[in-house]
Design a protein around this motif. Structure first.
Motif, PDB file in Angstrom:
ATOM      1  N   ALA A  77       1.685  54.470  22.165  1.00  0.00           N
ATOM      2  CA  ALA A  77       0.266  54.518  22.538  1.00  0.00           C
ATOM      3  C   ALA A  77      -0.040  55.745  23.391  1.00  0.00           C
ATOM      4  O   ALA A  77       0.850  56.327  24.012  1.00  0.00           O
ATOM      5  CB  ALA A  77      -0.078  53.248  23.329  1.00  0.00           C
ATOM      6  N   PHE A  78      -1.287  56.166  23.407  1.00  0.00           N
ATOM      7  CA  PHE A  78      -1.881  57.005  24.462  1.00  0.00           C
ATOM      8  C   PHE A  78      -1.205  58.366  24.676  1.00  0.00           C
ATOM      9  O   PHE A  78      -0.834  58.720  25.804  1.00  0.00           O
ATOM     10  CB  PHE A  78      -1.857  56.240  25.803  1.00  0.00           C
ATOM     11  N   HIS A  79      -1.066  59.176  23.647  1.00  0.00           N
ATOM     12  CA  HIS A  79      -0.391  60.478  23.822  1.00  0.00           C
ATOM     13  C   HIS A  79      -1.184  61.456  24.681  1.00  0.00           C
ATOM     14  O   HIS A  79      -0.618  62.402  25.218  1.00  0.00           O
ATOM     15  CB  HIS A  79      -0.100  61.113  22.457  1.00  0.00           C
ATOM     16  N   ARG A  80      -2.503  61.231  24.801  1.00  0.00           N
ATOM     17  CA  ARG A  80      -3.258  62.179  25.623  1.00  0.00           C
ATOM     18  C   ARG A  80      -3.061  61.949  27.123  1.00  0.00           C
ATOM     19  O   ARG A  80      -3.517  62.749  27.934  1.00  0.00           O
ATOM     20  CB  ARG A  80      -4.740  62.174  25.232  1.00  0.00           C
ATOM     21  N   LEU A  81      -2.337  60.892  27.469  1.00  0.00           N
ATOM     22  CA  LEU A  81      -1.892  60.775  28.869  1.00  0.00           C
ATOM     23  C   LEU A  81      -0.786  61.787  29.150  1.00  0.00           C
ATOM     24  O   LEU A  81      -0.578  62.201  30.285  1.00  0.00           O
ATOM     25  CB  LEU A  81      -1.313  59.383  29.154  1.00  0.00           C
ATOM     26  N   ALA A  82      -0.060  62.138  28.100  1.00  0.00           N
ATOM     27  CA  ALA A  82       1.090  63.035  28.263  1.00  0.00           C
ATOM     28  C   ALA A  82       0.677  64.496  28.205  1.00  0.00           C
ATOM     29  O   ALA A  82       1.254  65.344  28.900  1.00  0.00           O
ATOM     30  CB  ALA A  82       2.135  62.755  27.189  1.00  0.00           C
ATOM     31  N   PHE A 101       5.315  60.588  10.872  1.00  0.00           N
ATOM     32  CA  PHE A 101       4.697  60.249  12.154  1.00  0.00           C
ATOM     33  C   PHE A 101       4.007  58.904  11.994  1.00  0.00           C
ATOM     34  O   PHE A 101       3.124  58.755  11.150  1.00  0.00           O
ATOM     35  CB  PHE A 101       3.676  61.319  12.563  1.00  0.00           C
ATOM     36  N   VAL A 102       4.426  57.920  12.789  1.00  0.00           N
ATOM     37  CA  VAL A 102       3.746  56.631  12.751  1.00  0.00           C
ATOM     38  C   VAL A 102       2.677  56.642  13.842  1.00  0.00           C
ATOM     39  O   VAL A 102       2.994  56.645  15.035  1.00  0.00           O
ATOM     40  CB  VAL A 102       4.707  55.440  12.960  1.00  0.00           C
ATOM     41  N   CYS A 103       1.424  56.667  13.406  1.00  0.00           N
ATOM     42  CA  CYS A 103       0.306  56.707  14.362  1.00  0.00           C
ATOM     43  C   CYS A 103       0.076  55.304  14.910  1.00  0.00           C
ATOM     44  O   CYS A 103      -0.064  54.344  14.150  1.00  0.00           O
ATOM     45  CB  CYS A 103      -0.947  57.214  13.662  1.00  0.00           C
ATOM     46  N   SER A 104       0.051  55.176  16.231  1.00  0.00           N
ATOM     47  CA  SER A 104      -0.202  53.871  16.854  1.00  0.00           C
ATOM     48  C   SER A 104      -1.665  53.482  16.680  1.00  0.00           C
ATOM     49  O   SER A 104      -2.563  54.323  16.736  1.00  0.00           O
ATOM     50  CB  SER A 104       0.137  53.949  18.344  1.00  0.00           C
ATOM     51  N   MET A 105      -1.897  52.188  16.512  1.00  0.00           N
ATOM     52  CA  MET A 105      -3.258  51.647  16.588  1.00  0.00           C
ATOM     53  C   MET A 105      -3.897  52.088  17.905  1.00  0.00           C
ATOM     54  O   MET A 105      -5.103  52.301  17.976  1.00  0.00           O
ATOM     55  CB  MET A 105      -3.157  50.120  16.555  1.00  0.00           C
ATOM     56  N   ALA A 106      -3.068  52.231  18.954  1.00  0.00           N
ATOM     57  CA  ALA A 106      -3.562  52.577  20.291  1.00  0.00           C
ATOM     58  C   ALA A 106      -3.484  54.085  20.542  1.00  0.00           C
ATOM     59  O   ALA A 106      -3.244  54.521  21.664  1.00  0.00           O
ATOM     60  CB  ALA A 106      -2.765  51.818  21.342  1.00  0.00           C
ATOM     61  N   LEU A 121       2.126  60.491   7.052  1.00  0.00           N
ATOM     62  CA  LEU A 121       1.563  59.644   8.102  1.00  0.00           C
ATOM     63  C   LEU A 121       1.691  58.168   7.727  1.00  0.00           C
ATOM     64  O   LEU A 121       1.359  57.778   6.603  1.00  0.00           O
ATOM     65  CB  LEU A 121       0.076  59.998   8.274  1.00  0.00           C
ATOM     66  N   TRP A 122       2.190  57.371   8.660  1.00  0.00           N
ATOM     67  CA  TRP A 122       2.149  55.913   8.543  1.00  0.00           C
ATOM     68  C   TRP A 122       1.257  55.403   9.678  1.00  0.00           C
ATOM     69  O   TRP A 122       1.053  56.101  10.662  1.00  0.00           O
ATOM     70  CB  TRP A 122       3.550  55.285   8.675  1.00  0.00           C
ATOM     71  N   PHE A 123       0.748  54.174   9.519  1.00  0.00           N
ATOM     72  CA  PHE A 123      -0.152  53.632  10.539  1.00  0.00           C
ATOM     73  C   PHE A 123       0.367  52.296  11.046  1.00  0.00           C
ATOM     74  O   PHE A 123       0.704  51.408  10.266  1.00  0.00           O
ATOM     75  CB  PHE A 123      -1.565  53.451   9.967  1.00  0.00           C
ATOM     76  N   GLN A 124       0.409  52.165  12.382  1.00  0.00           N
ATOM     77  CA  GLN A 124       0.878  50.914  13.005  1.00  0.00           C
ATOM     78  C   GLN A 124      -0.317  50.042  13.373  1.00  0.00           C
ATOM     79  O   GLN A 124      -1.310  50.506  13.934  1.00  0.00           O
ATOM     80  CB  GLN A 124       1.699  51.233  14.266  1.00  0.00           C
TER      81      GLN A 124
END
Ligand SMILES: Cc1cc2nc3c(=O)[nH]c(=O)nc-3n(C[C@H](O)[C@H](O)[C@H](O)COP(=O)(O)O)c2cc1C
Ligand SMILES: CC(C)CC(=O)C(=O)O
Length: 341
Positions: A77-82, A101-106, A121-124
């Motif tokens: 989740a939340f890569h823009r925190l990083a 790259f598995v994109c998180s729902m979050a 791309l895969w989606f979680q």
């Protein structure tokens, strides 16, 4: 190239301490978090020699998706925190590395925008009790080009993460949002943990999407057996990086029995504690078709954005390439359980 530990140290300096703790932490006393890595160290490789490994290769195919190496990027989740570039930086580096790259729902970037820069791309999904909304999110991901769906099943409720309580980390800073949770009015919904999700709901999911479907967070062999019987396309053997049930089995320890029951009928992806090429080789030898990495990618991202993620993935690729050849294998399929004690 810096080591993953060096990148983590840089990330730790750069990140808000509450955000570092959110990434690094696990549930409870973090026994399972530690066990994930320890399990790899407790097992050793017993390599074979004289096997003409001059031409060896790492590429694999999982559920129709090509991977240049048996390593993919787990949903976190939340890569823009990083890093301000967030998921875009991660997806670009992962595309450059030629893997999934598995994109998180979050994710803090909308899946449509991630898809523009991603390669495979895969989606979680965290299943939401509002089926209309769940279906709409799946349609968004599929229309954007996601090639597989990863349904997280280890999160009936949220794990008890003491570091989050201590830091009172409950909300994203202003300006950041879980962009896939916007409904048609533009409002961002809270992410619901799927407490009432059952096998029957998975049948419904299969009706509303054409993407191959993985279950993420299976460690009990009977659930693996049931998943295969239910026509699931693949399994992530995972304990969510030790963030859900503290005291749970490490993912590597859960793998051999699941591999034996599944017997090659569907692909297995192991995640949790993978930090080196030797770890990758151990997991593959014990029955995984590929591994996923979570925190190492976040450390690369926080330390140096896209470059940092690229560094992590290239290091893992090179180490895996070396370890594979030194084990006497020419491709991931030649790694067998007798190579691990
Ligand atoms: C900060 C963080 C956020 C995560 N967010 C998600 C998520 O949104 N969905 C999910 O299925 N798993 C999530 N996970 C679990 C990862 O997909 C993966 O199972 C785990 O990180 C693997 O362990 P590792 O970090 O030791 O590599 C998250 C893990 C971390 C560390
Ligand atoms: C939004 C959260 C539930 C993401 C997650 O799965 C995690 O923090 O482990």
């Amino acid at each position: 190239m810096r080591t993953i530990a060096e990148l983590e140290a840089i990330a730790r300096e750069r990140l808000d301490p509450a955000h570092y703790d959110y990434y690094a932490g696990g549930a409870g006393e973090e026994a399972t978090l530690r066990a994930n890595e320890r399990e790899f160290h407790d097992r050793v490789l017993v390599p074979r020699v004289l096997r003409a490994v001059g031409k060896h290769e790492l590429a694999v195919e999982i559920a129709g998706s090509p991977l240049s190496m048996p390593i993919l990027v787990c949903p976190t989740a939340f890569h823009r925190l990083a890093h301000p570039d967030g998921e875009l930086a991660t997806a670009r580096a992962t595309a450059e590395a030629g893997t999934v790259f598995v994109c998180s729902m979050a994710s803090t970037t909308a899946v449509e925008d991630v898809a523009k820069v991603a390669d495979v791309l895969w989606f979680q999904l965290y299943f939401q009790s509002d089926r209309k909304f769940t279906e709409a999110v799946l349609n968004r991901a599929e229309n954007a080009g996601a090639r597989a769906l990863v349904v997280t099943v280890d999160s009936a409720v949220r794990g008890r993460r003491e570091r989050e309580y201590r830091n009172a980390f409950h909300d994203l800073p202003p300006g950041l949002a879980a962009e896939n949770m916007r409904d048609e009015t533009g409002r961002v919904r809270d992410i619901e943990m799927p407490a009432d999700l059952t096998w029957e709901d998975l049948d419904w999911l299969r009706e509303v999407t054409n993407m191959p479907m993985f279950l993420k967070g299976v460690v009990h062999p009977e659930d693996a057996r049931r998943a295969v019987a239910a026509g699931i396309d693949g399994i992530f053997v995972s304990n969510h990086g030790g963030r859900q049930l503290d005291g749970e089995i490490s993912s590597l320890a859960a793998l051999p029995e699941i591999a034996s029951i599944v017997d090659g009928r569907v692909p297995l992806i192991l995640d949790g504690g993978v930090r080196s090429g030797a770890d990758v080789v151990k997991a593959l030898a014990l029955g995984a078709d590929a591994v996923g990495v979570g925190r190492p990618v976040l450390w690369g991202l926080a330390a140096a954005g896209q470059e940092g993620v690229a560094e992590v993935l290239e290091r893992l690729r090179e180490e895996t390439d070396t370890a594979l050849a030194l084990c006497g294998a020419r491709n991931p399929g030649e790694l067998t359980a007798d190579l691990v004690r």
